[in-house]
Motif scaffolding. Structure first.
Motif, short mmCIF file in Angstrom:
data_model
loop_
_atom_site.label_atom_id
_atom_site.label_comp_id
_atom_site.label_asym_id
_atom_site.label_seq_id
_atom_site.Cartn_x
_atom_site.Cartn_y
_atom_site.Cartn_z
N ASP A 29 52.94 52.71 46.78
CA ASP A 29 51.60 52.91 47.33
C ASP A 29 50.52 52.74 46.27
N ILE A 30 50.77 53.29 45.08
CA ILE A 30 49.78 53.12 44.02
C ILE A 30 49.65 51.64 43.66
N GLY A 31 50.77 50.94 43.63
CA GLY A 31 50.73 49.51 43.36
C GLY A 31 49.85 48.80 44.37
N GLU A 32 49.96 49.18 45.61
CA GLU A 32 49.12 48.57 46.64
C GLU A 32 47.65 48.87 46.41
N GLU A 33 47.38 50.09 46.01
CA GLU A 33 45.97 50.44 45.73
C GLU A 33 45.40 49.55 44.65
N ILE A 34 46.20 49.36 43.59
CA ILE A 34 45.71 48.53 42.48
C ILE A 34 45.51 47.10 42.95
N ALA A 35 46.48 46.58 43.70
CA ALA A 35 46.36 45.21 44.20
C ALA A 35 45.11 45.07 45.07
N ASN A 36 44.83 46.09 45.87
CA ASN A 36 43.65 46.03 46.72
C ASN A 36 42.36 46.03 45.90
N SER A 37 42.33 46.85 44.87
CA SER A 37 41.14 46.88 44.02
C SER A 37 40.92 45.53 43.37
N MET A 38 42.01 44.94 42.89
CA MET A 38 41.88 43.63 42.25
C MET A 38 41.40 42.58 43.24
N THR A 39 41.85 42.71 44.47
CA THR A 39 41.38 41.78 45.50
C THR A 39 39.87 41.89 45.69
N LEU A 40 39.41 43.12 45.75
CA LEU A 40 37.96 43.32 45.88
C LEU A 40 37.22 42.72 44.69
N LEU A 41 37.79 42.93 43.51
CA LEU A 41 37.15 42.37 42.31
C LEU A 41 37.07 40.86 42.40
N PHE A 42 38.13 40.23 42.88
CA PHE A 42 38.12 38.77 43.00
C PHE A 42 37.07 38.32 44.03
N GLU A 43 36.95 39.09 45.08
CA GLU A 43 35.92 38.73 46.08
C GLU A 43 34.52 38.79 45.45
N ARG A 44 34.36 39.80 44.62
CA ARG A 44 33.09 39.87 43.90
C ARG A 44 32.94 38.67 42.98
N GLY A 45 34.04 38.28 42.35
CA GLY A 45 34.00 37.11 41.48
C GLY A 45 33.56 35.86 42.23
N ILE A 46 34.00 35.76 43.47
CA ILE A 46 33.57 34.61 44.29
C ILE A 46 32.08 34.69 44.57
N SER A 47 31.65 35.88 44.98
CA SER A 47 30.24 35.99 45.37
C SER A 47 29.33 35.80 44.16
N GLU A 48 29.82 36.11 42.98
CA GLU A 48 29.01 35.91 41.77
C GLU A 48 29.20 34.51 41.19
#
Lengths: 211, 211
Positions: free
Chosen positions: B132-151
DNA sequence: CTAATATCATACTATTAGTTCGATTTAATG
DNA sequence: CATTAAATCGAACTAATAGTATGATATTAG
């Protein structure tokens, strides 16, 4: 019996022991395979096994060594036959993947022992040999990168050796991971392992590619 | 004694055992630390240790879990505080390196257990929690990448999840390798570990960067 | 005080890497 | 063929260690 003949016999016995061990390792796991198992399956007494190898770990290291030699041969073959850097890169990537499939138990060690630190190496012949093969592979990869520069795939101011090692570590980890997480990749990314790997190989190609 | 109080005591005992185990693991190695060692050092009888943890492996897994929580917190912190994607990327890279230095024994497991395959997971509570913690981290990184796209640091047609996992595997392996081969890097590349790592972080940044 | 619960100490089992050593086999050599 | 040296065997042994069993003791709730 002449010295030659004896030496051949020694190598023959070692080979049988190694092949038996490898078969058992694959069947029931490395940890779960005991020296008694190997001794019985190879049809040597345990004492004789210990004449040829001084520990279970040494058996393991010999297996690694043999497969590292295969890896060296494969990469050299790719480098020799490739028509250009990019093609060679992807061929090596795919060969590495095949190597994983062939030797899943040893792949990490094979990849990770490229130029290990020189600790406690001096006393141990097989570790020394493993180190040497690692150096051979690193040197071949260096030559390949130089070719990549001359073919203009890579920038001429790339730091070759650091790039080789970073790429190597990344590829090894990527391949291992794609197998460990195969079902996760299928479920969450809706990708087959091979697709995922191709994506990763391309990604890592861009990490070195000239910009 | 109320149920609350008991539960607090249980957690307290578990914590002492875990801290003691971790200290011993660091001092003499995981394999070399016996359950008797832990029992003596933590000042519980061995039977009591086995009341709290059903095996040595479970102790190990609890340690991993705790450090994965730290990793999750650190990455989330970075993501929250960063002014842009690129800065956040490098901050996380450096934090990962610090994590390695803090927990060299566990780093690979911490990084590698991000979303392990769901095998035999169901029966084991702590492995489930690790997942579960692994999933949380993966999700955070996904959000970060989405931000990377928008920036505009990342291309909008990047495959986010495959890229996250490939990057993650590469970073983990790079950091581990730079430590194992520290003296080799110094001798052959004439680089300090930290320089080598910065080079690798930049290389891997280009593997995802918009082209 | 009583009963339940937690902890303890100790001895035990099972497994396995690696060792020892005397007996036996094999094979080179004269 | 006989002698000798090397290779192999087998079987018992050691040491280490994860995990279990058990019966005694201590703590605490009610």
């Amino acid at each position: 019996m002449g010295k030659k003949k004896r030496e051949i016999l020694v190598q023959f016995n070692k080979k049988i022991i190694l092949e038996t061990a490898e078969k058992l390792f694959l069947e029931k796991g490395i940890k779960q395979t005991t020296m008694d198992d190997i001794s019985k399956a190879a049809d040597y007494s345990k004492s004789t096994i210990y004449v040829y190898f001084k520990s279970k770990e040494e058996i393991y290291n010999h297996i690694i060594y043999d497969h590292m030699c295969e890896l060296r041969d494969v990469t050299n073959q790719c480098i020799k036959e490739a028509t250009n850097f990019e093609e060679c890169y992807y061929t090596i990537c795919n060969k590495l993947f095949l190597l994983y499939e062939q030797y899943p138990l040893y792949f990490s060690s094979i990849m990770g022992n490229i130029s290990i630190d020189e600790k406690a190496l001096a006393e141990n012949e097989i570790l020394q040999q493993i180190y040497d093969i690692g150096e051979e592979i690193a040197n071949s990869m260096t030559l390949l990168f130089e070719r990549g520069i001359s073919e203009n795939y890579l920038s001429s101011d790339i730091s070759i050796l650091p790039s080789v090692f970073t790429l190597w570590a990344s590829l090894g980890s990527l391949i291992t991971m794609s197998n460990e997480k195969e079902s996760y990749i299928l479920k969450r990314m809706n990708m087959k392992k091979s697709e995922f790997l191709q994506h990763g190989f391309q990604m890592l190609f861009h990490s070195i590619k000239r910009r």
